[in-house]
Design an enzyme around this catalytic site. Sequence first.
Site, PDB file in Angstrom:
ATOM      1  N   ASP A  12     -55.803   3.775 -27.139  1.00 58.13           N
ATOM      2  CA  ASP A  12     -55.502   3.369 -25.758  1.00 58.13           C
ATOM      3  C   ASP A  12     -56.723   2.960 -24.936  1.00 58.13           C
ATOM      4  O   ASP A  12     -56.868   3.364 -23.768  1.00 58.13           O
ATOM      5  CB  ASP A  12     -54.768   4.501 -25.044  1.00 58.13           C
ATOM      6  CG  ASP A  12     -53.445   4.851 -25.694  1.00 58.13           C
ATOM      7  OD1 ASP A  12     -53.077   4.221 -26.687  1.00 58.13           O
ATOM      8  OD2 ASP A  12     -52.787   5.791 -25.207  1.00 58.13           O
ATOM      9  N   LYS A 120     -47.224   2.104 -28.532  1.00 63.23           N
ATOM     10  CA  LYS A 120     -46.553   3.406 -28.445  1.00 63.23           C
ATOM     11  C   LYS A 120     -46.019   3.603 -27.032  1.00 63.23           C
ATOM     12  O   LYS A 120     -46.391   2.888 -26.100  1.00 63.23           O
ATOM     13  CB  LYS A 120     -47.499   4.536 -28.834  1.00 63.23           C
ATOM     14  CG  LYS A 120     -48.673   4.758 -27.893  1.00 63.23           C
ATOM     15  CD  LYS A 120     -49.584   5.857 -28.445  1.00 63.23           C
ATOM     16  CE  LYS A 120     -50.748   6.161 -27.520  1.00 63.23           C
ATOM     17  NZ  LYS A 120     -50.357   6.812 -26.271  1.00 63.23           N
ATOM     18  N   CYS A 168     -53.924  11.660 -24.997  1.00 64.41           N
ATOM     19  CA  CYS A 168     -53.535  10.892 -26.184  1.00 64.41           C
ATOM     20  C   CYS A 168     -54.495  11.056 -27.354  1.00 64.41           C
ATOM     21  O   CYS A 168     -54.066  11.102 -28.504  1.00 64.41           O
ATOM     22  CB  CYS A 168     -53.362   9.425 -25.809  1.00 64.41           C
ATOM     23  SG  CYS A 168     -51.969   9.167 -24.670  1.00 64.41           S
TER      24      CYS A 168
END
Length: 227
Positions: A12, A120, A168
């Site tokens: 990310d 995701k 994450c």
Amino acid sequence: MPDFRPALLIVDLQEDFCPPNGSLAVIEGRDIAPLINKLLELPFVVKIATKDWHPADHVSFAANHEGKAPFQDFVTIENPHNRSETYESRLWPVHCVQGSPGAELIPELRASHLDMILDKGTDPRVEMYSPFYDPFLSPRVCDSGLAKALREKRVTDLYVVGLAADYCVKNAAVDAAKEGFKTYLVEECTRPVDVSAWPELKKEIGASGVRIVSFDGPEVGRLRTAQ
């Protein structure tokens, strides 16, 4: 080294998680790109980046819950296939909406070196910090196929970097270890949302079987001599 088949997982590294304009910017988040680019030059079997790729009605957005505020409020999320299975999840500002500028990988990242980009968080009903799967078990709602992809490449060791360390990245590393990969979190290549809580959280991550390592340590140095 037939017994050493390393992969790189970049979690990310997106505009909305980086200063100066990200809606959920992590302090110094953009600063990790140069070291990650150095990792991208090393001989990994496969190099994968993940992206939060949320629909506008995603359950994690405080704006989708009347009277709720980002960062300070939580929501109970139910398994859509089994309402008896629930978990509490923190609410966030709107971020990484599909197709928005904030959802793009930052331009400082050498994306041309990547072999795969994995989206995701695409199901509006569940929070999915981990790029492997959602937290539900009975039954699982989303499985990205990441574990299968790594096994198809016969990966033995997974190096995890990106944002944010305490959400994450943490979940990616913990789930990778659960899946049986030797897992390393390269500390200089990540940043947490909650800086003050990071030292204690590192102990929790380490207890899960993940090794938190230095960019200059032997675990990364081994990559430079891998064939």
